[in-house]
Scaffold this motif. Structure first.
Motif, PDB file in Angstrom:
ATOM      1  N   GLU A  89       0.847  -1.150   0.089  1.00  0.00           N
ATOM      2  CA  GLU A  89       0.023   0.074  -0.110  1.00  0.00           C
ATOM      3  C   GLU A  89       1.027   1.288   0.061  1.00  0.00           C
ATOM      4  O   GLU A  89       1.833   1.281   0.783  1.00  0.00           O
ATOM      5  CB  GLU A  89      -0.867   0.090   1.324  1.00  0.00           C
ATOM      6  N   ASP A  90       0.667   2.158  -0.788  1.00  0.00           N
ATOM      7  CA  ASP A  90       1.304   3.310  -0.872  1.00  0.00           C
ATOM      8  C   ASP A  90       2.762   3.237  -1.327  1.00  0.00           C
ATOM      9  O   ASP A  90       3.554   3.988  -0.624  1.00  0.00           O
ATOM     10  CB  ASP A  90       1.033   4.285   0.147  1.00  0.00           C
ATOM     11  N   GLY A  91       3.030   2.177  -1.897  1.00  0.00           N
ATOM     12  CA  GLY A  91       4.737   2.096  -2.091  1.00  0.00           C
ATOM     13  C   GLY A  91       5.234   1.266  -0.888  1.00  0.00           C
ATOM     14  O   GLY A  91       6.664   0.956  -0.930  1.00  0.00           O
ATOM     15  N   LEU A  92       4.650   0.770   0.193  1.00  0.00           N
ATOM     16  CA  LEU A  92       5.309   0.113   1.382  1.00  0.00           C
ATOM     17  C   LEU A  92       4.764  -1.242   1.228  1.00  0.00           C
ATOM     18  O   LEU A  92       3.738  -1.611   0.866  1.00  0.00           O
ATOM     19  CB  LEU A  92       4.752   0.607   2.630  1.00  0.00           C
TER      20      LEU A  92
END
Length: 97
Positions: A89-92
């Motif tokens: 999520e969101d690059g994590l």
């Protein structure tokens, strides 16, 4: 004239023989050491023997401690049936088992 490594390797055995031939024979090298020297060498040998026993005792203690840890089951075991889930999520990226 430059001396090469090959020339040195070729001459080394002959040079060693010539040098060793100049030394007296082992049976001609009898020497009586002083009592002071003999006593100091005996003390060094005793200290060396004590150090050897200390090293062996330490090694035995480490082996015994590792054996006790293994016998008590303190070593973590990995379960056979588990799954790893990953989410992004969101690059994590997060993982859960």
């Amino acid at each position: 004239m430059n001396i090469t490594d090959e020339m040195l390797y070729a001459a080394a055995p002959e040079a060693a023989e010539r040098w060793l031939d100049t030394l007296p024979k082992r049976e001609d090298c009898g020497h009586n050491f002083s009592l002071t020297f003999e006593a100091s060498m005996a003390a060094l040998l005793r200290r060396r023997r004590k150090r050897r026993w200390k090293t062996l005792a330490l090694l035995a203690a480490v082996i015994a401690a590792l054996g006790a840890l293994l016998a008590s089951g303190a070593v973590a075991e990995r379960p056979d049936n588990y799954r790893v889930y990953a989410a992004q999520e969101d690059g994590l990226v997060s993982y859960s088992a």
